[in-house]
Design a protein around this motif. Structure first.
Motif, PDB file in Angstrom:
ATOM      1  N   ASP A  91       0.797  -1.219   0.000  1.00 24.97           N
ATOM      2  CA  ASP A  91       0.000   0.000   0.000  1.00 24.97           C
ATOM      3  C   ASP A  91       0.834   1.276   0.000  1.00 24.97           C
ATOM      4  OD1 ASP A  91       1.025  -0.439   2.498  1.00 24.97           O
ATOM      5  OD2 ASP A  91      -0.835  -0.032   3.592  1.00 24.97           O
ATOM      6  N   VAL A  92       2.151   1.170  -0.259  1.00 23.65           N
ATOM      7  CA  VAL A  92       2.961   2.383  -0.286  1.00 23.65           C
ATOM      8  C   VAL A  92       2.724   3.142  -1.595  1.00 23.65           C
ATOM      9  CG1 VAL A  92       4.729   1.401   1.213  1.00 23.65           C
ATOM     10  CG2 VAL A  92       4.978   1.198  -1.277  1.00 23.65           C
ATOM     11  N   ASP A  93       3.092   4.415  -1.576  1.00 23.71           N
ATOM     12  CA  ASP A  93       2.932   5.225  -2.790  1.00 23.71           C
ATOM     13  C   ASP A  93       3.916   4.815  -3.872  1.00 23.71           C
ATOM     14  OD1 ASP A  93       0.897   6.712  -1.623  1.00 23.71           O
ATOM     15  OD2 ASP A  93       2.285   8.217  -0.822  1.00 23.71           O
ATOM     16  N   GLY A 141      13.725 -10.301 -10.938  1.00 21.12           N
ATOM     17  CA  GLY A 141      13.205  -9.299 -10.019  1.00 21.12           C
ATOM     18  C   GLY A 141      12.355  -8.267 -10.741  1.00 21.12           C
ATOM     19  N   ASP A 142      12.779  -7.876 -11.935  1.00 15.97           N
ATOM     20  CA  ASP A 142      11.964  -6.968 -12.752  1.00 15.97           C
ATOM     21  C   ASP A 142      10.601  -7.577 -13.058  1.00 15.97           C
ATOM     22  OD1 ASP A 142      13.429  -4.591 -13.162  1.00 15.97           O
ATOM     23  OD2 ASP A 142      14.720  -5.565 -14.622  1.00 15.97           O
ATOM     24  N   ARG A 143      10.598  -8.861 -13.408  1.00 13.33           N
ATOM     25  CA  ARG A 143       9.318  -9.507 -13.729  1.00 13.33           C
ATOM     26  C   ARG A 143       8.406  -9.583 -12.502  1.00 13.33           C
ATOM     27  NH1 ARG A 143      12.641 -12.117 -17.767  1.00 13.33           N
ATOM     28  NH2 ARG A 143      13.608 -13.511 -16.234  1.00 13.33           N
ATOM     29  N   VAL A 144       9.008  -9.723 -11.323  1.00 17.18           N
ATOM     30  CA  VAL A 144       8.212  -9.679 -10.095  1.00 17.18           C
ATOM     31  C   VAL A 144       7.565  -8.302  -9.932  1.00 17.18           C
ATOM     32  CG1 VAL A 144       8.313  -9.766  -7.569  1.00 17.18           C
ATOM     33  CG2 VAL A 144       9.586 -11.441  -8.919  1.00 17.18           C
ATOM     34  N   VAL A 145       8.329  -7.255 -10.232  1.00 24.18           N
ATOM     35  CA  VAL A 145       7.802  -5.888 -10.170  1.00 24.18           C
ATOM     36  C   VAL A 145       6.646  -5.715 -11.155  1.00 24.18           C
ATOM     37  CG1 VAL A 145       8.365  -3.490 -10.752  1.00 24.18           C
ATOM     38  CG2 VAL A 145       9.891  -4.803  -9.279  1.00 24.18           C
ATOM     39  N   PHE A 146       6.810  -6.218 -12.377  1.00 23.70           N
ATOM     40  CA  PHE A 146       5.750  -6.084 -13.378  1.00 23.70           C
ATOM     41  C   PHE A 146       4.473  -6.783 -12.916  1.00 23.70           C
ATOM     42  CE2 PHE A 146       9.428  -6.323 -16.662  1.00 23.70           C
ATOM     43  CZ  PHE A 146       9.829  -5.039 -16.327  1.00 23.70           C
ATOM     44  N   GLU A 147       4.632  -7.978 -12.361  1.00 26.98           N
ATOM     45  CA  GLU A 147       3.463  -8.735 -11.897  1.00 26.98           C
ATOM     46  C   GLU A 147       2.788  -8.022 -10.732  1.00 26.98           C
ATOM     47  OE1 GLU A 147       0.987 -11.260  -9.629  1.00 26.98           O
ATOM     48  OE2 GLU A 147       2.951 -10.565  -8.904  1.00 26.98           O
ATOM     49  N   ALA A 148       3.582  -7.473  -9.825  1.00 21.75           N
ATOM     50  CA  ALA A 148       3.015  -6.749  -8.692  1.00 21.75           C
ATOM     51  C   ALA A 148       2.209  -5.543  -9.162  1.00 21.75           C
ATOM     52  CB  ALA A 148       4.133  -6.307  -7.746  1.00 21.75           C
ATOM     53  N   ALA A 149       2.722  -4.843 -10.149  1.00 23.79           N
ATOM     54  CA  ALA A 149       2.001  -3.680 -10.680  1.00 23.79           C
ATOM     55  C   ALA A 149       0.668  -4.092 -11.298  1.00 23.79           C
ATOM     56  CB  ALA A 149       2.869  -2.960 -11.706  1.00 23.79           C
ATOM     57  N   ILE A 153      -0.089  -2.762  -7.210  1.00 22.53           N
ATOM     58  CA  ILE A 153       0.987  -2.294  -6.336  1.00 22.53           C
ATOM     59  C   ILE A 153       1.845  -1.298  -7.097  1.00 22.53           C
ATOM     60  CG2 ILE A 153       3.004  -3.003  -4.994  1.00 22.53           C
ATOM     61  CD1 ILE A 153       1.638  -5.762  -4.682  1.00 22.53           C
ATOM     62  N   ASN A 154       2.179  -0.189  -6.476  1.00 23.14           N
ATOM     63  CA  ASN A 154       2.937   0.872  -7.151  1.00 23.14           C
ATOM     64  C   ASN A 154       4.435   0.548  -7.146  1.00 23.14           C
ATOM     65  OD1 ASN A 154       0.701   2.560  -7.749  1.00 23.14           O
ATOM     66  ND2 ASN A 154       0.661   3.217  -5.614  1.00 23.14           N
ATOM     67  N   ALA A 155       4.773  -0.504  -7.869  1.00 19.98           N
ATOM     68  CA  ALA A 155       6.156  -0.980  -7.931  1.00 19.98           C
ATOM     69  C   ALA A 155       6.793  -0.598  -9.257  1.00 19.98           C
ATOM     70  CB  ALA A 155       6.191  -2.492  -7.743  1.00 19.98           C
ATOM     71  N   MET A 156       8.059  -0.152  -9.195  1.00 17.99           N
ATOM     72  CA  MET A 156       8.819   0.257 -10.369  1.00 17.99           C
ATOM     73  C   MET A 156      10.261  -0.192 -10.187  1.00 17.99           C
ATOM     74  SD  MET A 156       7.185   4.020 -10.146  1.00 17.99           S
ATOM     75  CE  MET A 156       6.774   3.690  -8.434  1.00 17.99           C
ATOM     76  N   GLU A 214       7.645  10.379  -9.923  1.00 17.21           N
ATOM     77  CA  GLU A 214       7.041  10.648 -11.232  1.00 17.21           C
ATOM     78  C   GLU A 214       6.822   9.409 -12.099  1.00 17.21           C
ATOM     79  OE1 GLU A 214       6.016  13.619 -11.798  1.00 17.21           O
ATOM     80  OE2 GLU A 214       7.078  14.688 -10.197  1.00 17.21           O
ATOM     81  N   GLY A 215       7.401   8.285 -11.713  1.00  9.86           N
ATOM     82  CA  GLY A 215       7.327   7.103 -12.558  1.00  9.86           C
ATOM     83  C   GLY A 215       5.973   6.421 -12.518  1.00  9.86           C
ATOM     84  N   GLU A 216       5.805   5.455 -13.416  1.00 10.43           N
ATOM     85  CA  GLU A 216       4.554   4.711 -13.520  1.00 10.43           C
ATOM     86  C   GLU A 216       4.748   3.286 -13.012  1.00 10.43           C
ATOM     87  OE1 GLU A 216       2.623   4.844 -17.293  1.00 10.43           O
ATOM     88  OE2 GLU A 216       3.169   6.935 -17.663  1.00 10.43           O
ATOM     89  N   ALA A 217       3.761   2.793 -12.308  1.00 10.30           N
ATOM     90  CA  ALA A 217       3.823   1.437 -11.788  1.00 10.30           C
ATOM     91  C   ALA A 217       4.018   0.444 -12.933  1.00 10.30           C
ATOM     92  CB  ALA A 217       2.543   1.108 -11.016  1.00 10.30           C
TER      93      ALA A 217
END
Length: 329
Positions: A91-93, A141-149, A153-156, A214-217
């Motif tokens: 739930d973080v920004d 790890g990047d693919r984990v971030v993509f799946e979380a988004a 989840i605001n992951a980048m 400024e980035g996108e999830a």
């Protein structure tokens, strides 16, 4: 966002990130095991929560203690660690993961986010600690971030290339600075036009903050110097920063082999150019430090440290034999 949790935060990239966050009015807490000296130990603006990021309960405790708006993950080296982090900080920004330019599989110029293919990662590689599995682990790890988004989840992630600058414990650049400061003639493998994209550490730190803001999830952002220099140009920039003159001597494979060396024995040499596009990050408003200024700060820090890059030294006696061979041609 004004409350940041930095996982890591004391050695190199994380250390500069903490400084950047402080300069931009964030409240900062670092979370780590405490195995390294804390440069912020006497700074009342920086809180410290001790714990092992591989301990899931410790990570949850850090979240409940800090209640961060933004989380910066500087020491996630295995996909499982990224997966635990995104599930902990749902739930973080912003959750920003440091990936790597080594995550790219395809050799092309330049390597672009979302276009250039990433490395595959086997189950065995995902749990391995070796250098050979580093790129695959970062890609996973990047693919984990993509799946979380995809789950909201605001992951980048940010993908730096070779990082250099003050407090660099890898000492890769220190080898070349030491050579420039101590010798008049510098052996450079090949014709000197080799390019291995590098990123100044303060720029990596500001990139992480800007991506959080400024980035996108679900997006990744390459980080590297906006101006690339060849290996020979890098030596010249170091010499200018050091206020000295050196002669660059090119050595081909034959001359090197005669002294028991090969081009890859010289740190920061790479056969095929490694170049990352940084346009996507620049579109967020990020700017990089001019190479000359970045190198001036790096040389100044080198002089104040006890680093000499000797771990990467191919051997000055072997280099002298190369120089002698070239002098007879």
């Amino acid at each position: 966002m004004d409350n940041a949790l930095v996982i890591g935060g004391t050695r190199f990239i994380g250390r500069h990130l903490v400084s950047d966050l402080l300069e931009n009015d964030y409240d900062v807490t670092i979370f780590n095991r405490g195995n390294h000296d804390n440069p912020f130990a006497d700074d009342p603006r920086v809180q410290h929560v001790q714990g092992d990021r591989t301990d899931d309960e410790a990570l949850r405790t850090a979240k409940l203690t800090v209640e961060p708006d933004a989380v910066f993950d500087c020491v996630a080296y295995k996909p499982r660690e990224v997966a635990t982090a995104v599930d902990t900080f749902t739930d973080v920004d912003a959750y920003v993961y440091i990936s790597s330019g080594d995550a790219y599989e395809t050799e092309e110029i330049p390597k672009r986010e979302g276009v250039t293919e990433l490395r595959d990662c086997s189950d065995e590689q995902a749990t391995d600690d070796s250098h050979d599995s580093y790129g695959p682990r970062k890609a996973e790890g990047d693919r984990v971030v993509f799946e979380a988004a995809s789950r909201g989840i605001n992951a980048m992630s940010v993908r730096p290339c070779i990082v250099y600058g003050p407090h660099d414990y890898t000492e890769r650049l220190d080898y070349w600075i030491d050579r420039v400061l101590n010798y008049d003639r510098i052996v450079v493998p090949g014709d000197g036009t080799n390019i291995w994209h590098r990123a100044y550490v303060e720029d990596v730190a500001s990139a992480m903050r800007i991506v959080a803001e400024e980035g996108e999830a679900g997006e990744s952002y390459n980080v590297g110097d906006r101006r690339l220099v060849t290996l020979e140009e890098m030596v010249d920039v170091i010499a200018d920063a050091a206020g000295t003159d050196v002669e660059v001597v090119h050595a081909g494979e034959r001359e090197l082999a005669a002294s028991g060396l090969e081009p890859s024995d010289f740190v920061l040499y790479r056969d095929y150019p490694h170049v990352l596009s940084t346009a996507k990050l620049a579109d967020l408003g990020w700017e990089s430090t001019p190479v000359e200024e970045a190198m001036r700060r790096s040389v100044e820090d080198h002089r104040e440290s006890d680093r000499d890059g000797s771990e990467h030294d191919p051997g000055r006696e072997a280099e002298q034999r190369v120089l002698s061979i070239l002098d007879t041609l």
